[in-house]
Scaffold this motif. Sequence first.
Motif, PDB file in Angstrom:
ATOM      1  N   TYR A 158       0.816  -1.205   0.000  1.00  0.00           N
ATOM      2  CA  TYR A 158       0.000   0.000   0.000  1.00  0.00           C
ATOM      3  C   TYR A 158       0.858   1.266   0.000  1.00  0.00           C
ATOM      4  O   TYR A 158       2.063   1.215   0.282  1.00  0.00           O
ATOM      5  N   PRO A 159       0.234   2.414  -0.278  1.00  0.00           N
ATOM      6  CA  PRO A 159       0.942   3.697  -0.151  1.00  0.00           C
ATOM      7  C   PRO A 159       1.363   3.928   1.297  1.00  0.00           C
ATOM      8  O   PRO A 159       1.009   3.164   2.199  1.00  0.00           O
ATOM      9  N   THR A 160       2.088   5.007   1.536  1.00  0.00           N
ATOM     10  CA  THR A 160       2.535   5.328   2.886  1.00  0.00           C
ATOM     11  C   THR A 160       1.349   5.691   3.770  1.00  0.00           C
ATOM     12  O   THR A 160       0.239   5.938   3.294  1.00  0.00           O
ATOM     13  N   PHE A 161       1.587   5.693   5.071  1.00  0.00           N
ATOM     14  CA  PHE A 161       0.554   6.070   6.050  1.00  0.00           C
ATOM     15  C   PHE A 161      -0.029   7.429   5.697  1.00  0.00           C
ATOM     16  O   PHE A 161      -1.255   7.616   5.701  1.00  0.00           O
ATOM     17  N   GLU A 162       0.844   8.373   5.408  1.00  0.00           N
ATOM     18  CA  GLU A 162       0.387   9.741   5.119  1.00  0.00           C
ATOM     19  C   GLU A 162      -0.467   9.789   3.852  1.00  0.00           C
ATOM     20  O   GLU A 162      -1.469  10.523   3.800  1.00  0.00           O
ATOM     21  N   LEU A 164      -2.289   7.273   2.592  1.00  0.00           N
ATOM     22  CA  LEU A 164      -3.573   6.647   2.915  1.00  0.00           C
ATOM     23  C   LEU A 164      -4.456   7.604   3.720  1.00  0.00           C
ATOM     24  O   LEU A 164      -5.676   7.676   3.511  1.00  0.00           O
ATOM     25  N   ALA A 165      -3.847   8.335   4.652  1.00  0.00           N
ATOM     26  CA  ALA A 165      -4.597   9.282   5.474  1.00  0.00           C
ATOM     27  C   ALA A 165      -5.231  10.383   4.620  1.00  0.00           C
ATOM     28  O   ALA A 165      -6.345  10.837   4.897  1.00  0.00           O
ATOM     29  N   GLU A 166      -4.520  10.802   3.577  1.00  0.00           N
ATOM     30  CA  GLU A 166      -5.071  11.809   2.670  1.00  0.00           C
ATOM     31  C   GLU A 166      -6.268  11.265   1.886  1.00  0.00           C
ATOM     32  O   GLU A 166      -7.188  11.999   1.556  1.00  0.00           O
ATOM     33  N   MET A 167      -6.253   9.952   1.601  1.00  0.00           N
ATOM     34  CA  MET A 167      -7.308   9.329   0.807  1.00  0.00           C
ATOM     35  C   MET A 167      -8.526   8.950   1.641  1.00  0.00           C
ATOM     36  O   MET A 167      -9.619   8.740   1.098  1.00  0.00           O
ATOM     37  N   ALA A 168      -8.365   8.857   2.951  1.00  0.00           N
ATOM     38  CA  ALA A 168      -9.413   8.291   3.809  1.00  0.00           C
ATOM     39  C   ALA A 168     -10.704   9.104   3.796  1.00  0.00           C
ATOM     40  O   ALA A 168     -11.793   8.547   3.980  1.00  0.00           O
ATOM     41  N   SER A 187     -15.227  16.892   9.689  1.00  0.00           N
ATOM     42  CA  SER A 187     -13.864  17.108   9.196  1.00  0.00           C
ATOM     43  C   SER A 187     -13.297  15.845   8.550  1.00  0.00           C
ATOM     44  O   SER A 187     -13.408  14.744   9.093  1.00  0.00           O
ATOM     45  N   THR A 188     -12.700  16.016   7.387  1.00  0.00           N
ATOM     46  CA  THR A 188     -12.006  14.915   6.717  1.00  0.00           C
ATOM     47  C   THR A 188     -10.500  15.182   6.671  1.00  0.00           C
ATOM     48  O   THR A 188      -9.795  14.674   5.798  1.00  0.00           O
ATOM     49  N   LYS A 189     -10.031  15.991   7.606  1.00  0.00           N
ATOM     50  CA  LYS A 189      -8.585  16.198   7.710  1.00  0.00           C
ATOM     51  C   LYS A 189      -7.895  14.858   7.965  1.00  0.00           C
ATOM     52  O   LYS A 189      -8.441  13.988   8.641  1.00  0.00           O
ATOM     53  N   PRO A 190      -6.710  14.652   7.418  1.00  0.00           N
ATOM     54  CA  PRO A 190      -6.038  13.361   7.580  1.00  0.00           C
ATOM     55  C   PRO A 190      -5.818  13.002   9.048  1.00  0.00           C
ATOM     56  O   PRO A 190      -5.536  13.871   9.876  1.00  0.00           O
ATOM     57  N   VAL A 191      -5.964  11.717   9.341  1.00  0.00           N
ATOM     58  CA  VAL A 191      -5.649  11.245  10.688  1.00  0.00           C
ATOM     59  C   VAL A 191      -4.143  11.309  10.882  1.00  0.00           C
ATOM     60  O   VAL A 191      -3.378  11.355   9.924  1.00  0.00           O
ATOM     61  N   LYS A 192      -3.728  11.306  12.141  1.00  0.00           N
ATOM     62  CA  LYS A 192      -2.311  11.395  12.474  1.00  0.00           C
ATOM     63  C   LYS A 192      -1.762  10.049  12.913  1.00  0.00           C
ATOM     64  O   LYS A 192      -2.512   9.122  13.236  1.00  0.00           O
ATOM     65  N   LYS A 193      -0.445   9.957  12.933  1.00  0.00           N
ATOM     66  CA  LYS A 193       0.234   8.720  13.312  1.00  0.00           C
ATOM     67  C   LYS A 193       0.538   8.759  14.811  1.00  0.00           C
ATOM     68  O   LYS A 193       1.209   9.669  15.299  1.00  0.00           O
ATOM     69  N   MET A 235     -11.846   8.697  12.174  1.00  0.00           N
ATOM     70  CA  MET A 235     -12.377   9.892  11.538  1.00  0.00           C
ATOM     71  C   MET A 235     -13.873  10.048  11.851  1.00  0.00           C
ATOM     72  O   MET A 235     -14.370  11.158  12.061  1.00  0.00           O
ATOM     73  N   ALA A 236     -14.583   8.908  11.921  1.00  0.00           N
ATOM     74  CA  ALA A 236     -16.010   8.939  12.254  1.00  0.00           C
ATOM     75  C   ALA A 236     -16.219   9.448  13.674  1.00  0.00           C
ATOM     76  O   ALA A 236     -17.163  10.202  13.945  1.00  0.00           O
ATOM     77  N   HIS A 237     -15.349   9.042  14.591  1.00  0.00           N
ATOM     78  CA  HIS A 237     -15.450   9.575  15.956  1.00  0.00           C
ATOM     79  C   HIS A 237     -15.317  11.098  15.946  1.00  0.00           C
ATOM     80  O   HIS A 237     -16.032  11.802  16.667  1.00  0.00           O
ATOM     81  N   ARG A 238     -14.393  11.607  15.145  1.00  0.00           N
ATOM     82  CA  ARG A 238     -14.193  13.060  15.079  1.00  0.00           C
ATOM     83  C   ARG A 238     -15.411  13.753  14.469  1.00  0.00           C
ATOM     84  O   ARG A 238     -15.627  14.943  14.686  1.00  0.00           O
ATOM     85  N   MET A 239     -16.204  12.999  13.701  1.00  0.00           N
ATOM     86  CA  MET A 239     -17.460  13.531  13.152  1.00  0.00           C
ATOM     87  C   MET A 239     -18.591  13.432  14.170  1.00  0.00           C
ATOM     88  O   MET A 239     -19.756  13.596  13.824  1.00  0.00           O
ATOM     89  N   CYS A 240     -18.221  13.129  15.423  1.00  0.00           N
ATOM     90  CA  CYS A 240     -19.166  13.048  16.540  1.00  0.00           C
ATOM     91  C   CYS A 240     -20.077  11.835  16.442  1.00  0.00           C
ATOM     92  O   CYS A 240     -21.204  11.861  16.941  1.00  0.00           O
ATOM     93  N   ILE A 241     -19.606  10.792  15.782  1.00  0.00           N
ATOM     94  CA  ILE A 241     -20.272   9.487  15.832  1.00  0.00           C
ATOM     95  C   ILE A 241     -19.586   8.744  16.961  1.00  0.00           C
ATOM     96  O   ILE A 241     -18.529   8.134  16.783  1.00  0.00           O
TER      97      ILE A 241
END
Length: 388
Positions: A158-162, A164-168, A187-193, A235-241
């Motif tokens: 797969y691509p790098t973590f970063e 994949l995070a951009e694509m998520a 927010s769809t900002k990339p997740v962090k490592k 990311m869903a948690h950050r969307m308040c799910i």
Amino acid sequence: MKYWRGYIMAAIFVAISWVLGEFAKAHTELVDMVYPYVTRIVQTTLADWTSGTSLVLWQLLAVVLGVLVLASIVVMIILKWNPFQWLGWVLAGASCLWMLHTGMYGLNNYAGPLADDIRLNVTSPLVSDIVEATTYFRDMANKLALEVPRDENGDPDYPTFEELAEMAGDGFEVLTYQEAMSVFAGSTKPVKKLEWADMYSSMGIAGVSMPLTGEAAVNPNIPEVGMPFTMCHEMAHRMCIALERDANLAAFLSCRANPDPIFQYSAYFMAYRYCYSALTSTNTSTADNAAKVIEAGLNDTVKKDIESYNAYLIASLDQKATDFANQVNDTYIKVSGDESGVRSYSEVCDLLISWYLQEIYLPAHQDEKVEFDPLDKNQVFKNESSGG
């Protein structure tokens, strides 16, 4: 009296948190109408601010707080402060953070379930439903496993973590703007490592979301096949799910909607794991036999990915650390309002099966024509009652 001030402040903060929780529990419809939308704006704002650095700020702040606590102990000993008084102010600080967490995010646990927002009719599945859904998820995983990039050994490449995070976030964009599911308009900002990944791996922690900073972070050590799903979960948690079962469903839906087969495969791979686990835990001969048949239908590529996933868990988990982390997480989830505790993660199975029945099975069978059988009393009586 001065020795009790910290404890009094702590009691006030705890009381405010309790009152907020009790109000939300008693007025779930009101909470569902307003609170998630307000907190989603707050989380989006925080995510925009904290995304300016790749550092996980809440981890840095946790270290700073730890250092301050240790420094205060040293000062307490040198200046001969009263330990009882010191403990009161430590508890006051911790209670204040919990109150902020409750007000900024925690009440989402009392909002309506994700199924209501996406108009999913959830039913208690029969064994036959579990078998049908598990077979479907297996077949989709078999198909998509052959479409993802792999190295010469057949392992995911797969691509790098970063990257994949951009694509998520792409799948959430599809759900929000093409399928009109406004619940995913966060927010769809990339997740962090996550830093100190080995420590989190030993405790079985794949990701952490921190509402106080608006950060979603993922353990970079987890197997690649599960990485896209976990990124979308956090990311869903950050969307308040907030509920774990709902975040898992959101992760499945967003990965499935993502145009990249890497994410699609992760959706069906994880859905298969959840449903297969539910099938094997049913403990009936019918379920056991069906599970064996379904597992035998996995292609070699998916089997290899499952073996690698299980090998990671066996190699990385420390039983004592995992038990401790599960107990802390179970307590946190229950205190936050979900009585299922850590069982909430696996409860996504009912949601996945209901989704399959509603979105896949019924549309495929609703146009089937049933031949009239004059010896079938149900058909005869139905025909007579309709005036035929």
